[in-house]
Design an enzyme around this catalytic site. Structure first.
Site, mmCIF file in Angstrom:
data_model
loop_
_atom_site.group_PDB
_atom_site.id
_atom_site.type_symbol
_atom_site.label_atom_id
_atom_site.label_comp_id
_atom_site.label_asym_id
_atom_site.label_seq_id
_atom_site.Cartn_x
_atom_site.Cartn_y
_atom_site.Cartn_z
ATOM 1 C CG HIS A 182 -0.164 -0.321 2.487
ATOM 2 N ND1 HIS A 182 -0.204 -1.578 3.063
ATOM 3 C CD2 HIS A 182 0.673 0.407 3.254
ATOM 4 C CE1 HIS A 182 0.583 -1.584 4.125
ATOM 5 N NE2 HIS A 182 1.126 -0.403 4.259
ATOM 6 C CG HIS A 213 7.804 3.729 -0.031
ATOM 7 N ND1 HIS A 213 7.583 4.895 0.669
ATOM 8 C CD2 HIS A 213 7.896 2.739 0.877
ATOM 9 C CE1 HIS A 213 7.545 4.609 1.968
ATOM 10 N NE2 HIS A 213 7.728 3.310 2.114
#
Length: 191
Positions: free
Chosen positions: A44, A128
């Site tokens: 996520h 990221h």
């Protein structure tokens, strides 16, 4: 409860990334044995890590996250490229609406602060998805270089999600954290 605000990639994007991760793992690059790879549920884009949050703060937090979501228009995003944090964390990056993602991260962090959640000092946001971690130093450069050309299919980010992180079961080899959405809010103009 341990909470963070996030953008969750759709199943199709996670499937593409999983195929790339399997290709990367099959390469058996140096240091592979030290890496603990995340599975799709752990992939996520964290916007604001809140840590332990008192339950009494949840109503105010939810209200403020809802406002932050409403103030942000939906935007395109794709999993793209990769990199590393030092010698212990390998990640996949993003392309498309990265500036919009950064704005949403700032709004989610501000919402948490205003709701009374004690937050760490702000840092520059780096979009990221964590792919692997190591408890020892590993030369992650070859892995990051392998990810450079990866470009997933774009999707439309349409919601902000509040996620609860449940720690892995103690003493169970290979146990991983479990994640559950405890709230979600459509971005402005979505839904």
């Amino acid at each position: 409860m341990r909470l963070f605000a996030a953008v969750l990639p759709p199943p199709e994007a996670l499937a593409e990334l999983s195929a790339e991760v399997e290709r990367l793992r099959a390469r058996e690059l140096p240091g592979a044995e030290a890496l603990r790879w995340t599975g799709p549920p752990g992939r996520h884009y964290t916007l604001a890590f809140m840590g332990e949050v008192e339950e009494r703060l949840l109503p105010e937090l939810g209200e403020r996250l809802g406002r932050a979501a409403h103030r942000t228009a939906p935007f395109p995003l794709a999993v793209h490229g990769g990199g590393r944090f030092g010698r212990r964390v390998l990640w996949a990056g993003a392309s498309g609406g990265v500036d919009a993602l950064r704005v949403l991260a700032g709004r989610a962090e501000a919402a948490a602060r205003r709701a009374g959640v004690p937050m760490a000092e702000p840092r520059r946001y780096q979009a990221h998805l964590t792919l692997a971690r190591s408890r020892v130093d590993v030369d992650l450069r070859p892995y990051a270089e392998e990810l450079t050309a990866f470009a997933g299919t774009p999707w439309r980010v349409a919601e902000l999600v509040l996620v609860r992180s449940n720690p892995p079961a103690p003493g169970v080899p290979g146990a991983r954290p479990r994640y559950e959405a405890v709230g979600s809010w459509p971005l402005g103009g979505a839904g």
